[in-house]
Scaffold this active site. Structure first.
Site, PDB file in Angstrom:
ATOM      1  N   HIS A 103      40.372  40.884  43.664  1.00 40.43           N
ATOM      2  CA  HIS A 103      41.015  39.815  44.037  1.00 40.43           C
ATOM      3  C   HIS A 103      41.303  38.659  43.428  1.00 40.43           C
ATOM      4  O   HIS A 103      40.621  38.486  42.469  1.00 40.43           O
ATOM      5  CB  HIS A 103      40.282  39.592  45.565  1.00 40.43           C
ATOM      6  N   ASP A 130      35.232  45.709  42.782  1.00 41.75           N
ATOM      7  CA  ASP A 130      36.119  46.214  43.833  1.00 41.75           C
ATOM      8  C   ASP A 130      37.644  46.878  43.413  1.00 41.75           C
ATOM      9  O   ASP A 130      38.336  47.203  44.128  1.00 41.75           O
ATOM     10  CB  ASP A 130      36.311  44.959  44.826  1.00 41.75           C
ATOM     11  N   HIS A 179      36.427  32.590  45.261  1.00 39.89           N
ATOM     12  CA  HIS A 179      37.371  32.343  46.299  1.00 39.89           C
ATOM     13  C   HIS A 179      36.898  30.926  46.603  1.00 39.89           C
ATOM     14  O   HIS A 179      37.870  30.474  47.134  1.00 39.89           O
ATOM     15  CB  HIS A 179      37.341  33.492  47.407  1.00 39.89           C
TER      16      HIS A 179
HETATM   17 ZN   LIG Z   1      36.748  41.124  45.391  1.00 40.54          ZN
END
Ligand SMILES: [Zn+2]
Length: 367
Positions: free
Chosen positions: A180, A266, A141
Site C-alpha cells: 500500500h 503484503d 499511513h
Molecule cells: Zn500494507
C-alpha cells in the site's frame, strides 16, 4: 555483524476491534469471521518463528522505551495526541478511517514508535550494523492529524525527527515496499528536501486516491518524493526491476546518512489485502539490494520498520528471510510455498509491459 531486533510483547496486545462491525449489515454481505485484518498473529508468529529456528540467537534482541511526548509532538499536533489519549483512556474507539483501537491504544502506539526510534538510534550510534523494529501498530499511513490504514502514529516520521533532534543524522531516505502507498510518511515530509520518501506500491490499492507517480513533492521538497505505482499481478522479477531501475538510483543520488525501509509483506502472493505475487525470496533479494546500496552510500546503515502483511502463514517466513539476510545468519526457514508461488509468476508479456512502464517513468524523471 550485529543485527538488532526490537520488539515488545505489549505491541501484540494492541486491539483493533471487530472489523465485521464496519461492514454493511444485511443484504448478501456475511460478516467476516474474526477481527481486524491487522491482527497480532502475523507479527507474533514472526517472533515465534525466529525463536523456533534459532535465528533469534544470531540477533541482538532488545526492548525499547516508548517514544516520549516530545518525540510525538515533532510529527503530530497536540490536539490530535490529546484526543487520541483521551479516547484511549476512555476505553478506545475510532478517530480516523477504519483504524479503531482499544484501551491502552495510545501507550502501545507510543511504544511501537519507540521501537522504531530505538532501532534507528542504535544504528546511527554505531552500536549495531543494522536493525529491525517489529513495530505494531504500523505507522506508514498515519497523517499528522488523521489515523488511517490501521496506523495511529507515524512511527518512521517520529524516529527520524528524534534522530535529527539528537544530532545523529541530517539526511534520511525512506523506502516503503509495503503493497500500500506510504501516504502518511509522504505527507509528513512532502515539502522537505532533507528526507527522501520512495514508495513502491500496488496502484490505487490503498489509499485509492494517493500514490501517483506525478506526486513528486512540494516547495523545497519538490523532487524528494517518488511514487512507483505497480499494476496488480507484479511478481518477483517486477519488484526487483522496480528497485533496480527506479528506487535504488533515486536513493543513491540522494546520498542519505541512513536508509530506512518501511517493510511490509503484503505484496506477497497470498496476502488478503494485496494482489501481487512476491515471494519470501523476493523479500530476501530486495533486502540484499538495499544492503548493497547502504554499504555503498552510508556505511551500511540500514533500519527496517515492520508495516503491513496480513497472511498469518506467510509473513513469518518472509520476515525470517529478511532477517536472515540482514544478519548473515545461516539459520534458514525453508519457504513452505516454494513449490507454488515461484511458479505463479507473470509471463514474459507482463514483464515486457512493465519494462515499458519503467521506461516511461525513467524518462519522466529525467525531464
Ligand atoms: Zn500494507
Amino acid at each position: 555483524m550485529t543485527t538488532g531486533f526490537f520488539w515488545d510483547e505489549r505491541c501484540f496486545w494492541h486491539g483493533g476491534g471487530n472489523y465485521a462491525g464496519m461492514l454493511p449489515v444485511g443484504g448478501l454481505v456475511q460478516p467476516l469471521d474474526g477481527g481486524l485484518p491487522e491482527s497480532p498473529e502475523t507479527k507474533r508468529r514472526l517472533k515465534n518463528l525466529i525463536e523456533v529456528t534459532g535465528l533469534a540467537r544470531d540477533l541482538a534482541m532488545h526492548g525499547a522505551a516508548p517514544a516520549s511526548t516530545d518525540d510525538l509532538l515533532r510529527v503530530h499536533p497536540a490536539q490530535y495526541l490529546d484526543r487520541f489519549k483521551a479516547l484511549s483512556d476512555a476505553g478506545g474507539g475510532e478517530l480516523g478511517r477504519r483504524t479503531p483501537f482499544g484501551p491502552g491504544g495510545y501507550e502501545i502506539a507510543a511504544l511501537s514508535a519507540g521501537l522504531a526510534k530505538a532501532a534507528l538510534f542504535a544504528v546511527l550510534k554505531g552500536e549495531m550494523d543494522n536493525a529491525y523494529a517489529l513495530s505494531r501498530p504500523p505507522g506508514h499511513h498515519c497523517l499528522p492529524d488523521f489515523p488511517n490504514g490501521f496506523c495511529l502514529l507515524n512511527n518512521i516520521g517520529i524516529a527520524i525527527e528524534a534522530a535529527r533532534t539528537a544530532g545523529l543524522a541530517q539526511r534520511f531516505a525512506v523506502l516503503d515496499w509495503d503493497v500500500h502507498h506510504g501516504n502518511g510518511t509522504e505527507a509528513v515530509f512532502y515539502d522537505r528536501a532533507d528526507v527522501l520518501t520512495v514508495s513502491i506500491h500496488q496502484d490505487r490499492n490503498y489509499p485509492m486516491d494517493t500514490g501517483a507517480f506525478a506526486d513528486r513533492g512540494a516547495g523545497a521538497g519538490m523532487g524528494f518524493n517518488l511514487n512507483i505505482p505497480l499494476p496488480p499481478g507484479t511478481g518477483h522479477k517486477g519488484y526487483l526491476a522496480a528497485m533496480d531501475r527506479l528506487a535504488l538510483p533515486a536513493i543513491r543520488a540522494f546520498a542519505p546518512d541512513v536508509l530506512i525501509i518501511a517493510c511490509g509483506y503484503d505484496a506477497a502472493a497470498n496476502d488478503p489485502l494485496g494482489r501481487m505475487l512476491a515471494t519470501a525470496e523476493t523479500f530476501a533479494q530486495m533486502t540484499g539490494q538495499v544492503m548493497d546500496l547502504a554499504r555503498d552510500i552510508c556505511d551500511g546503515r540500514l533500519v527496517m520498520v515492520h508495516e503491513g502483511g496480513y497472511s498469518e502463514t506467510y509473513v513469518p517466513f518472509c520476515g525470517h528471510a529478511v532477517l536472515q539476510r540482514m544478519s548473515g545468519s545461516d539459520v534458514d526457514a525453508p519457504d513452505p510455498f516454494s513449490g507454488v508461488f515461484p511458479l505463479r509468476q507473470p509471463d514474459a508479456r507482463f514483464d515486457a509491459y512493465l519494462d515499458t512502464v519503467f521506461d516511461q517513468m525513467t524518462g519522466r524523471l529525467q525531464t
